[in-house]
Write an enzyme that holds these catalytic residues in place. Structure first.
Site, PDB file in Angstrom:
ATOM      1  N   VAL A   1       0.835  -1.203   0.000  1.00 48.04           N
ATOM      2  CA  VAL A   1       0.000   0.000   0.000  1.00 48.04           C
ATOM      3  C   VAL A   1       0.877   1.262   0.000  1.00 48.04           C
ATOM      4  O   VAL A   1       0.509   2.280  -0.599  1.00 48.04           O
ATOM      5  CB  VAL A   1      -1.021  -0.037   1.163  1.00 48.04           C
ATOM      6  CG1 VAL A   1      -0.365   0.087   2.521  1.00 48.04           C
ATOM      7  CG2 VAL A   1      -2.078   1.004   0.976  1.00 48.04           C
ATOM      8  N   ASP A   2       2.024   1.184   0.631  1.00 44.06           N
ATOM      9  CA  ASP A   2       2.968   2.318   0.666  1.00 44.06           C
ATOM     10  C   ASP A   2       3.390   2.693  -0.764  1.00 44.06           C
ATOM     11  O   ASP A   2       3.332   3.874  -1.160  1.00 44.06           O
ATOM     12  CB  ASP A   2       4.185   1.884   1.502  1.00 44.06           C
ATOM     13  CG  ASP A   2       5.077   3.026   1.940  1.00 44.06           C
ATOM     14  OD1 ASP A   2       4.725   4.184   1.678  1.00 44.06           O
ATOM     15  OD2 ASP A   2       6.130   2.746   2.538  1.00 44.06           O
TER      16      ASP A   2
HETATM   17  N1  AR6 Z   1      -5.002  -0.160  -1.203  1.00 41.94           N
HETATM   18  C1  AR6 Z   1      -5.400  -0.669  -0.018  1.00 41.94           C
HETATM   19  N2  AR6 Z   1      -4.764  -1.697   0.593  1.00 41.94           N
HETATM   20  C2  AR6 Z   1      -3.688  -2.228  -0.032  1.00 41.94           C
HETATM   21  C3  AR6 Z   1      -3.208  -1.748  -1.273  1.00 41.94           C
HETATM   22  C4  AR6 Z   1      -3.916  -0.662  -1.862  1.00 41.94           C
HETATM   23  N3  AR6 Z   1      -3.545  -0.123  -3.033  1.00 41.94           N
HETATM   24  N4  AR6 Z   1      -2.128  -2.487  -1.630  1.00 41.94           N
HETATM   25  C5  AR6 Z   1      -1.943  -3.411  -0.656  1.00 41.94           C
HETATM   26  N5  AR6 Z   1      -2.892  -3.262   0.300  1.00 41.94           N
HETATM   27  P1  AR6 Z   1       1.528  -4.005   3.188  1.00 41.94           P
HETATM   28  P2  AR6 Z   1       2.503  -3.903   5.978  1.00 41.94           P
HETATM   29  C6  AR6 Z   1      -3.080  -4.025   1.560  1.00 41.94           C
HETATM   30  O1  AR6 Z   1       2.471  -5.113   2.862  1.00 41.94           O
HETATM   31  O2  AR6 Z   1       2.174  -5.331   6.183  1.00 41.94           O
HETATM   32  C7  AR6 Z   1       5.739  -1.695   2.657  1.00 41.94           C
HETATM   33  O3  AR6 Z   1       6.782  -2.056   1.811  1.00 41.94           O
HETATM   34  C8  AR6 Z   1      -2.566  -5.439   1.629  1.00 41.94           C
HETATM   35  O4  AR6 Z   1      -3.502  -6.346   1.037  1.00 41.94           O
HETATM   36  O5  AR6 Z   1       1.350  -2.901   2.219  1.00 41.94           O
HETATM   37  O6  AR6 Z   1       2.082  -2.910   7.026  1.00 41.94           O
HETATM   38  C9  AR6 Z   1       6.137  -0.611   3.657  1.00 41.94           C
HETATM   39  O7  AR6 Z   1       7.074   0.291   3.109  1.00 41.94           O
HETATM   40  C10 AR6 Z   1      -2.465  -5.652   3.137  1.00 41.94           C
HETATM   41  O8  AR6 Z   1      -3.696  -6.114   3.668  1.00 41.94           O
HETATM   42  O9  AR6 Z   1       1.961  -3.293   4.600  1.00 41.94           O
HETATM   43  C11 AR6 Z   1       6.713  -1.392   4.791  1.00 41.94           C
HETATM   44  O10 AR6 Z   1       8.079  -1.709   4.553  1.00 41.94           O
HETATM   45  C12 AR6 Z   1      -2.222  -4.242   3.692  1.00 41.94           C
HETATM   46  O11 AR6 Z   1      -2.386  -3.353   2.576  1.00 41.94           O
HETATM   47  C13 AR6 Z   1       5.905  -2.668   4.799  1.00 41.94           C
HETATM   48  O12 AR6 Z   1       5.406  -2.824   3.456  1.00 41.94           O
HETATM   49  C14 AR6 Z   1      -0.872  -4.023   4.295  1.00 41.94           C
HETATM   50  O13 AR6 Z   1       0.130  -4.676   3.509  1.00 41.94           O
HETATM   51  C15 AR6 Z   1       4.696  -2.557   5.713  1.00 41.94           C
HETATM   52  O14 AR6 Z   1       4.066  -3.810   5.787  1.00 41.94           O
END
Ligand code: AR6
Length: 169
Positions: free
Chosen positions: A33-34
Site C-alpha cells: 500500500v505504501d
Molecule cells: N489499497 C489498499 N490496501 C492495499 C493496497 C492498496 N492499493 N495495496 C496493498 N494493500 P503491506 P505492511 C493491503 O504489505 O504489512 C511496505 O513495503 C494489503 O492487502 O502494504 O504494514 C512498507 O514500506 C495488506 O492487507 O503493509 C513497509 O516496509 C495491507 O495493505 C511494509 O510494506 C498491508 O500490507 C509494511 O508492511
C-alpha cells in the site's frame, strides 16, 4: 447510523479527508500500500516524507496528499509480527489511535485505513482486524468530530474477516 464503513478497494482512489499509509520507519516508500500511495500521490510526497526524519513503530506523521483525492496522508508504522510476545498488539493499537488523533488535530472528518501490518509485516489478519475495530470504536465514543471511518480492504481475506466482525457489532 454507524460511522464505520467497510469497502474493498484501492485506498488511493478514495475521496476522504485523509488516507492512512502502512509505512516503514524510514518513511521513504516501499511496496504494498505504501508503494501504491507514493505512485498515486506523485514524487512530491517522497520529498515531504524525507523531511520528516522517519517515524518510530506505533507512531504516525502527516503529509499533504498531493495528487491524491485525499487532502492528507497519515503515515503510520505498524509492527512486524515476531510471534506476539514483542508488544505487537499494543503497537498496532497505537497506530490506529495516533492516526485518529492526528486526523482530528488536522480537522479531518473522514479517514480511511488499510489493514496495517497484515501484508509483508505478517501480523495475523483476524487479530489485526479485532484490534483495528476495537480502537476505532473506542475512539469514536469520545471523539465526535470524525463522521466516517472507512476500513479499506484490498484482499478478499481481510474483507471477509472485517465483514464478519462488523456484522456482529
Ligand atoms: N489499497 C489498499 N490496501 C492495499 C493496497 C492498496 N492499493 N495495496 C496493498 N494493500 P503491506 P505492511 C493491503 O504489505 O504489512 C511496505 O513495503 C494489503 O492487502 O502494504 O504494514 C512498507 O514500506 C495488506 O492487507 O503493509 C513497509 O516496509 C495491507 O495493505 C511494509 O510494506 C498491508 O500490507 C509494511 O508492511
Amino acid at each position: 447510523m454507524s460511522a464505520i464503513e467497510l469497502i474493498q478497494s484501492d485506498i488511493t482512489q478514495l475521496e476522504v479527508d485523509v488516507i492512512v499509509n502502512a509505512a516503514n520507519s524510514t518513511l521513504r516508500g516501499g511496496g504494498g500500500v505504501d508503494g501504491a500511495i507514493h505512485r498515486a500521490a506523485g514524487p512530491r510526497l517522497l520529498a515531504e516524507c524525507i523531511k520528516l526524519n522517519g517515524c518510530p513503530t506505533g507512531e504516525a506523521k502527516i503529509t499533504d496528499g498531493f495528487n491524491l483525492k485525499a487532502r492528507f496522508v497519515i503515515h503510520t508504522v505498524g509492527p512486524i509480527w515476531y510471534g506476539g510476545d514483542s508488544h505487537e498488539s499494543d503497537q498496532l493499537a497505537s497506530c490506529y489511535r495516533k492516526s485518529l488523533s492526528l486526523a482530528v488535530e488536522n480537522n479531518c472528518t473522514s479517514i480511511a485505513f488499510p489493514n496495517i501490518s497484515t501484508g509483508v509485516y505478517d501480523f495475523p489478519k483476524e487479530l489485526a482486524a479485532n484490534i483495528a475495530i476495537r480502537e476505532v470504536q473506542t475512539f469514536l465514543v469520545t471523539n465526535k468530530s470524525i463522521s466516517k471511518v472507512l476500513f479499506c480492504c484490498f484482499d478478499s481475506e481481510n474483507y471477509f474477516i472485517y465483514q464478519r466482525l462488523l456484522d456482529k457489532l
